[in-house]
Design a protein around this motif. Structure first.
Motif, PDB file in Angstrom:
ATOM      1  N   LYS A  35       0.830  -1.211   0.000  1.00 14.32           N
ATOM      2  CA  LYS A  35       0.000   0.000   0.000  1.00 14.32           C
ATOM      3  C   LYS A  35       0.863   1.258   0.000  1.00 14.32           C
ATOM      4  CE  LYS A  35      -4.194  -1.880   2.052  1.00 14.32           C
ATOM      5  NZ  LYS A  35      -5.105  -1.895   3.196  1.00 14.32           N
ATOM      6  N   SER A  36       1.924   1.269   0.771  1.00 18.93           N
ATOM      7  CA  SER A  36       2.789   2.459   0.789  1.00 18.93           C
ATOM      8  C   SER A  36       3.497   2.621  -0.557  1.00 18.93           C
ATOM      9  CB  SER A  36       3.794   2.391   1.934  1.00 18.93           C
ATOM     10  OG  SER A  36       4.825   1.484   1.666  1.00 18.93           O
ATOM     11  N   HIS A  37       3.900   1.515  -1.155  1.00 16.32           N
ATOM     12  CA  HIS A  37       4.540   1.541  -2.468  1.00 16.32           C
ATOM     13  C   HIS A  37       3.566   2.076  -3.526  1.00 16.32           C
ATOM     14  CE1 HIS A  37       7.639   0.322  -5.289  1.00 16.32           C
ATOM     15  NE2 HIS A  37       6.724  -0.280  -6.021  1.00 16.32           N
ATOM     16  N   LEU A  38       2.322   1.620  -3.477  1.00 22.29           N
ATOM     17  CA  LEU A  38       1.295   2.077  -4.408  1.00 22.29           C
ATOM     18  C   LEU A  38       1.009   3.567  -4.215  1.00 22.29           C
ATOM     19  CD1 LEU A  38      -0.658   1.196  -6.633  1.00 22.29           C
ATOM     20  CD2 LEU A  38      -2.308   0.631  -4.853  1.00 22.29           C
ATOM     21  N   GLU A  39       0.989   4.026  -2.979  1.00 22.10           N
ATOM     22  CA  GLU A  39       0.750   5.441  -2.695  1.00 22.10           C
ATOM     23  C   GLU A  39       1.872   6.310  -3.273  1.00 22.10           C
ATOM     24  OE1 GLU A  39       0.462   8.278   1.210  1.00 22.10           O
ATOM     25  OE2 GLU A  39      -0.386   6.264   1.339  1.00 22.10           O
ATOM     26  N   ILE A  40       3.106   5.858  -3.163  1.00 24.16           N
ATOM     27  CA  ILE A  40       4.244   6.589  -3.723  1.00 24.16           C
ATOM     28  C   ILE A  40       4.113   6.665  -5.242  1.00 24.16           C
ATOM     29  CG2 ILE A  40       6.745   6.496  -4.113  1.00 24.16           C
ATOM     30  CD1 ILE A  40       6.970   5.284  -1.278  1.00 24.16           C
ATOM     31  N   LEU A  41       3.724   5.573  -5.865  1.00 25.84           N
ATOM     32  CA  LEU A  41       3.542   5.552  -7.317  1.00 25.84           C
ATOM     33  C   LEU A  41       2.440   6.525  -7.737  1.00 25.84           C
ATOM     34  CD1 LEU A  41       4.181   4.379 -10.107  1.00 25.84           C
ATOM     35  CD2 LEU A  41       2.543   2.563  -9.617  1.00 25.84           C
ATOM     36  N   GLU A  42       1.319   6.515  -7.037  1.00 29.30           N
ATOM     37  CA  GLU A  42       0.215   7.416  -7.369  1.00 29.30           C
ATOM     38  C   GLU A  42       0.629   8.874  -7.213  1.00 29.30           C
ATOM     39  OE1 GLU A  42      -2.863   5.928  -4.808  1.00 29.30           O
ATOM     40  OE2 GLU A  42      -3.527   4.446  -6.285  1.00 29.30           O
ATOM     41  N   GLN A  43       1.383   9.191  -6.163  1.00 27.45           N
ATOM     42  CA  GLN A  43       1.863  10.561  -5.966  1.00 27.45           C
ATOM     43  C   GLN A  43       2.818  10.966  -7.084  1.00 27.45           C
ATOM     44  OE1 GLN A  43       3.571  10.448  -2.052  1.00 27.45           O
ATOM     45  NE2 GLN A  43       1.593  10.689  -1.014  1.00 27.45           N
ATOM     46  N   THR A  44       3.675  10.042  -7.499  1.00 27.03           N
ATOM     47  CA  THR A  44       4.608  10.323  -8.586  1.00 27.03           C
ATOM     48  C   THR A  44       3.853  10.608  -9.878  1.00 27.03           C
ATOM     49  OG1 THR A  44       6.300   8.917  -7.580  1.00 27.03           O
ATOM     50  CG2 THR A  44       6.523   9.366  -9.937  1.00 27.03           C
ATOM     51  N   LEU A  45       2.854   9.785 -10.184  1.00 30.67           N
ATOM     52  CA  LEU A  45       2.066   9.989 -11.394  1.00 30.67           C
ATOM     53  C   LEU A  45       1.344  11.329 -11.368  1.00 30.67           C
ATOM     54  CD1 LEU A  45       0.529   6.435 -11.921  1.00 30.67           C
ATOM     55  CD2 LEU A  45       2.363   7.511 -13.222  1.00 30.67           C
ATOM     56  N   GLU A  46       0.743  11.652 -10.241  1.00 29.96           N
ATOM     57  CA  GLU A  46       0.013  12.915 -10.118  1.00 29.96           C
ATOM     58  C   GLU A  46       0.961  14.108 -10.269  1.00 29.96           C
ATOM     59  OE1 GLU A  46      -2.456  15.167  -6.653  1.00 29.96           O
ATOM     60  OE2 GLU A  46      -2.831  13.018  -6.903  1.00 29.96           O
ATOM     61  N   SER A  47       2.109  14.041  -9.640  1.00 34.16           N
ATOM     62  CA  SER A  47       3.084  15.119  -9.709  1.00 34.16           C
ATOM     63  C   SER A  47       3.605  15.303 -11.133  1.00 34.16           C
ATOM     64  CB  SER A  47       4.243  14.830  -8.758  1.00 34.16           C
ATOM     65  OG  SER A  47       5.287  15.735  -8.938  1.00 34.16           O
ATOM     66  N   PHE A  48       3.947  14.198 -11.788  1.00 34.57           N
ATOM     67  CA  PHE A  48       4.478  14.281 -13.146  1.00 34.57           C
ATOM     68  C   PHE A  48       3.400  14.769 -14.114  1.00 34.57           C
ATOM     69  CE2 PHE A  48       6.326  12.731 -17.138  1.00 34.57           C
ATOM     70  CZ  PHE A  48       7.615  13.192 -16.992  1.00 34.57           C
ATOM     71  N   SER A  49       2.178  14.330 -13.923  1.00 31.45           N
ATOM     72  CA  SER A  49       1.070  14.773 -14.772  1.00 31.45           C
ATOM     73  C   SER A  49       0.841  16.273 -14.633  1.00 31.45           C
ATOM     74  CB  SER A  49      -0.194  13.994 -14.407  1.00 31.45           C
ATOM     75  OG  SER A  49      -1.265  14.406 -15.216  1.00 31.45           O
ATOM     76  N   SER A  50       0.902  16.792 -13.417  1.00 31.99           N
ATOM     77  CA  SER A  50       0.711  18.239 -13.237  1.00 31.99           C
ATOM     78  C   SER A  50       1.893  19.013 -13.817  1.00 31.99           C
ATOM     79  CB  SER A  50       0.490  18.582 -11.765  1.00 31.99           C
ATOM     80  OG  SER A  50       1.632  18.346 -11.012  1.00 31.99           O
ATOM     81  N   SER A  51       3.099  18.444 -13.762  1.00 32.55           N
ATOM     82  CA  SER A  51       4.258  19.089 -14.384  1.00 32.55           C
ATOM     83  C   SER A  51       4.082  19.161 -15.893  1.00 32.55           C
ATOM     84  CB  SER A  51       5.547  18.328 -14.063  1.00 32.55           C
ATOM     85  OG  SER A  51       5.835  18.372 -12.697  1.00 32.55           O
ATOM     86  N   LEU A  52       3.583  18.089 -16.491  1.00 32.35           N
ATOM     87  CA  LEU A  52       3.318  18.098 -17.926  1.00 32.35           C
ATOM     88  C   LEU A  52       2.227  19.105 -18.282  1.00 32.35           C
ATOM     89  CD1 LEU A  52       3.451  14.301 -18.881  1.00 32.35           C
ATOM     90  CD2 LEU A  52       5.201  16.041 -19.259  1.00 32.35           C
ATOM     91  N   ALA A  53       1.197  19.187 -17.436  1.00 34.62           N
ATOM     92  CA  ALA A  53       0.107  20.131 -17.681  1.00 34.62           C
ATOM     93  C   ALA A  53       0.625  21.566 -17.641  1.00 34.62           C
ATOM     94  CB  ALA A  53      -1.009  19.929 -16.668  1.00 34.62           C
ATOM     95  N   SER A  54       1.557  21.857 -16.742  1.00 35.99           N
ATOM     96  CA  SER A  54       2.120  23.209 -16.675  1.00 35.99           C
ATOM     97  C   SER A  54       2.929  23.543 -17.926  1.00 35.99           C
ATOM     98  CB  SER A  54       2.976  23.374 -15.428  1.00 35.99           C
ATOM     99  OG  SER A  54       4.170  22.639 -15.533  1.00 35.99           O
ATOM    100  N   LEU A  55       3.375  22.516 -18.654  1.00 36.80           N
ATOM    101  CA  LEU A  55       4.095  22.725 -19.908  1.00 36.80           C
ATOM    102  C   LEU A  55       3.153  22.773 -21.112  1.00 36.80           C
ATOM    103  CD1 LEU A  55       7.068  20.253 -19.323  1.00 36.80           C
ATOM    104  CD2 LEU A  55       7.156  22.754 -19.303  1.00 36.80           C
ATOM    105  N   GLY A  56       1.854  22.563 -20.852  1.00 40.95           N
ATOM    106  CA  GLY A  56       0.872  22.600 -21.936  1.00 40.95           C
ATOM    107  C   GLY A  56       0.617  21.243 -22.560  1.00 40.95           C
ATOM    108  N   LEU A  57       1.073  20.180 -21.924  1.00 35.67           N
ATOM    109  CA  LEU A  57       0.866  18.828 -22.440  1.00 35.67           C
ATOM    110  C   LEU A  57      -0.219  18.135 -21.631  1.00 35.67           C
ATOM    111  CD1 LEU A  57       4.587  17.727 -22.825  1.00 35.67           C
ATOM    112  CD2 LEU A  57       3.056  18.501 -24.631  1.00 35.67           C
ATOM    113  N   SER A  58      -1.175  17.561 -22.313  1.00 39.63           N
ATOM    114  CA  SER A  58      -2.219  16.833 -21.591  1.00 39.63           C
ATOM    115  C   SER A  58      -1.789  15.380 -21.430  1.00 39.63           C
ATOM    116  CB  SER A  58      -3.551  16.912 -22.342  1.00 39.63           C
ATOM    117  OG  SER A  58      -3.426  16.307 -23.602  1.00 39.63           O
TER     118      SER A  58
END
Length: 187
Positions: free
Chosen positions: A111-134
């Motif tokens: 569960k902790s490993h899965l939570e880290i993965l989900e946080q990484t995905l969310e963070s990277f997705s928002s970084s891409l969104a700030s660059l104009g990439l969906s």
């Protein structure tokens, strides 16, 4: 513009540098150029009782799009990004503990490993969104399809990816993907 490219590159570098040390990232780039289904469905949208001028324009537009597709002028780049986060090292359980305690610790670690993965995905997705990439997560079936294509490049041209079964005898998901046609015949 060079400045825009440099700005984009710096933003992408910043997004990649923000990933945790134990994260492996794999980029899979593909260019899709077969839009025949989309062009056909667009062509079918016209009403047969429309004015002849409209019908003629719709036909010419469909023919023009088909020609552009065959020339390679129509394409859609597709970038898939896969993340793998290595579990943080933990003390090895020597099997001297009760099974319930081992299971509880393994579940907690998962569960902790899965939570880290989900946080990484969310963070990277928002970084891409700030660059104009969906970005959007792929479905389980898309993931199965990609793995199947990777493990069976020749078979993919003839057979679709199998539907994974829950617990089929003792077959692992990998075995089900590699030997999908054999399993399909057995069922």
């Amino acid at each position: 513009d060079d400045q825009e490219v440099n700005q984009f590159t710096l933003g992408l570098r910043s997004a990649l540098n923000s990933l945790a040390e134990n994260t492996t990232v794999q980029f899979v780039f593909n260019v899709r150029s077969d839009f025949s289904d989309l062009i056909d469905s667009h062509s079918r949208l016209k009403e047969d009782n429309a004015h002849p001028l409209i019908l003629d324009l719709a036909k010419k537009r469909g023919d023009s799009l088909t020609q552009e597709m065959h020339r390679g002028d129509l394409y859609r780049p597709d970038l898939k990004i896969y993340f793998r986060i290595k579990p943080q090292t933990q003390k090895r359980l020597l099997g001297l503990k009760p099974e319930e305690q081992f299971s509880a610790q393994a579940e907690e670690h998962y569960k902790s490993h899965l939570e880290i993965l989900e946080q990484t995905l969310e963070s990277f997705s928002s970084s891409l969104a700030s660059l104009g990439l969906s970005s959007s997560p792929i479905s389980r079936m898309e993931l199965v399809q990609h793995v199947y294509e990777h493990l069976n490049p020749k078979r993919t041209k003839e057979l679709p990816a199998p539907t994974l079964q829950g617990a089929l005898d003792s077959s692992s998901p990998r075995e089900q993907l590699v030997f999908g046609d054999i399993l399909a015949e057995l069922l």
